[in-house]
Design an enzyme around this catalytic site. Structure first.
Site, PDB file in Angstrom:
ATOM      1  N   ASP A  57      -4.320  13.216  -0.153  1.00 20.01           N
ATOM      2  CA  ASP A  57      -4.569  12.213   0.780  1.00 20.01           C
ATOM      3  C   ASP A  57      -3.156  11.269  -0.426  1.00 20.01           C
ATOM      4  O   ASP A  57      -2.721  10.603  -0.531  1.00 20.01           O
ATOM      5  CB  ASP A  57      -5.196  10.984  -0.128  1.00 20.01           C
ATOM      6  N   ASP A  78       3.224   3.699   5.418  1.00 22.85           N
ATOM      7  CA  ASP A  78       2.010   3.616   4.090  1.00 22.85           C
ATOM      8  C   ASP A  78       3.185   2.609   2.977  1.00 22.85           C
ATOM      9  O   ASP A  78       2.089   2.713   2.114  1.00 22.85           O
ATOM     10  CB  ASP A  78       2.200   4.995   3.367  1.00 22.85           C
ATOM     11  N   ASP A 112      -2.466   4.118  10.586  1.00 26.19           N
ATOM     12  CA  ASP A 112      -2.154   2.532  10.021  1.00 26.19           C
ATOM     13  C   ASP A 112      -1.478   1.904  10.018  1.00 26.19           C
ATOM     14  O   ASP A 112      -0.681   0.778   8.944  1.00 26.19           O
ATOM     15  CB  ASP A 112      -2.201   3.295   8.312  1.00 26.19           C
TER      16      ASP A 112
END
Length: 399
Positions: A372, A193, A231
């Site tokens: 999130d 991330d 991601d």
């Protein structure tokens, strides 16, 4: 997916044991909430999100491999496997190329035989229990609604090796008991991330590949599917300095899963992030040719039709790779932000597809109700966001 032969399982074990002993060296290498600790029943419990993952016990990994080696000597029923003394034929050894071809060609009705597994002890179910005990009736009802659908089980650095083995083995055993297929997500890539809300992951590429080998060893020989590193490939555009060599790392991880007979879907972002041709090039470099295919819209909100148009383009550019779409929160479409988007709703319930396109399934990969991050009124990434779960259920897609 058929069970592996004892010879093939032994080869997987040997490869994993070597990886754990000497390590795997590769070239040095948005936002998803890491699930809460599975052992916690608190709706506010949060996993460690520091950039350095918790220390793991090498002894627990050794015990896991030893247990897998023992299990590899048994058939799927648990009975010892002995050669037929009357047979003079040479046993068939499944090669990595043959395994990859099987992974790519297996019909969805076989891959997901028995349907998608609903975990009665999943995150939403645990939240429902806690909220009920606290008298929060409406919030508990929303969590309970979510818990009735098959949701992926996320694996990452918030689990020690021993916890990882227990989580995988328990989930697989429970799914096999009811004849369903469980879905897992690996989420432990270094610099996960880009240091944002769900920061963390393995300390380096070698540690990641060792961890991935342990995951593969527990999944080998079982009917499962895995979404690989949400991601990870798309964020190459956002933080290139933190993702150098990432494609090669993922390619090694995918190869290990493929050698274990595990069908993997590499994360490919969504229809409004990386252009299809660019994403296809990254998927190729990351070993999509040895995977089942790729996944789109993970933890995002774009409509199914937008994702299908995007995914078909990526599929064509990758030689016909198959794909899955996350519909967990896309019931109201894109709402202008990815982080706990106000006004979002649950999408269509998960289902296996049998049409003529490359779409394998519509899945709930993201856990609806898990925050999130600290945005739009949400708690830290990975904590249960009870009021948001209520909103998602109230706004769910119909039909």
């Amino acid at each position: 997916m058929t069970h592996m032969t004892p010879t093939t399982r032994a080869a997987v074990v040997l490869g994993v044991a070597v990886a754990l002993t000497v390590g795997l060296a590769v070239a040095p290498a948005r936002a998803h909430a890491a699930p809460v600790d599975p052992s916690s029943t608190s709706v506010t419990a949060s996993p460690t999100t520091a950039s350095s993952p918790p220390a793991r016990s090498s002894k627990s990994a050794e015990r896991a491999i030893a247990a897998f080696t023992s299990r590899g000597e048994r058939g799927s029923t648990g009975s010892p496997v002995s050669p037929d003394p009357a047979s003079t034929s040479v046993p068939t050894v499944t090669t990595p190329a043959a395994v990859s071809q099987t992974i790519r060609s297996t019909p969805t009705t076989t891959l997901f035989r028995g349907g998608l597994y609903v975990d009665p002890a999943g995150e939403a179910a645990r939240a429902a229990t806690t909220l009920t005990s606290e008298g929060r009736t409406a919030e508990a009802a929303a969590a309970r609604t979510i818990s009735k659908q098959p949701v992926a089980t996320w694996l990452g650095s918030w689990l020690t090796d021993a916890q990882l083995v227990k989580k995988i083995d328990g989930t697989v055993a429970a799914a096999e008991k009811v004849g369903a297929t469980p879905l897992f997500v690996t989420y432990n890539i270094p610099n996960r991330d880009c240091g944002s809300h769900s920061a963390g992951g393995s300390a380096d590429n070698a540690a990641y590949l060792r961890w991935n080998s342990l995951v593969a060893s527990r999944l080998a020989g079982h009917r499962v599917a895995v979404v690989v590193e949400p991601d990870a490939l798309t964020l190459i555009s956002n933080c290139p300095e933190q993702t150098s060599g990432r494609e090669a790392t993922i390619a090694s991880a995918v190869a290990t899963l493929a050698d274990a007979g595990v069908p993997a879907y590499l994360d490919a972002g969504n229809s409004n992030w990386v252009p299809p041709q660019t994403m296809a090039a990254r998927l190729k470099a990351a070993g999509v040719d040895r995977a089942r295919g790729f996944a789109t819209n993970v933890s995002n909100y774009y409509p199914v039709e937008s994702e299908r148009v995007y995914a078909e383009k990526v599929s064509q550019a990758t030689g016909g790779a198959r794909y899955v779409i996350d519909t967990s929160r896309n019931g109201r479409g894109w709402k202008g932000t990815w982080c706990n988007a106000p006004g979002a709703g649950l999408g269509v319930v998960p289902s296996v597809q049998t049409g003529t396109t490359k779409l394998d399934a519509l899945l709930w990969i993201k856990t609806p109700g898990a925050s999130d991050g600290e945005c739009n009124g949400g708690p830290a990434a990975g904590k249960w966001h009870a009021s948001y779960a209520v909103q998602l259920v109230a706004n769910r897609a119909t039909g």
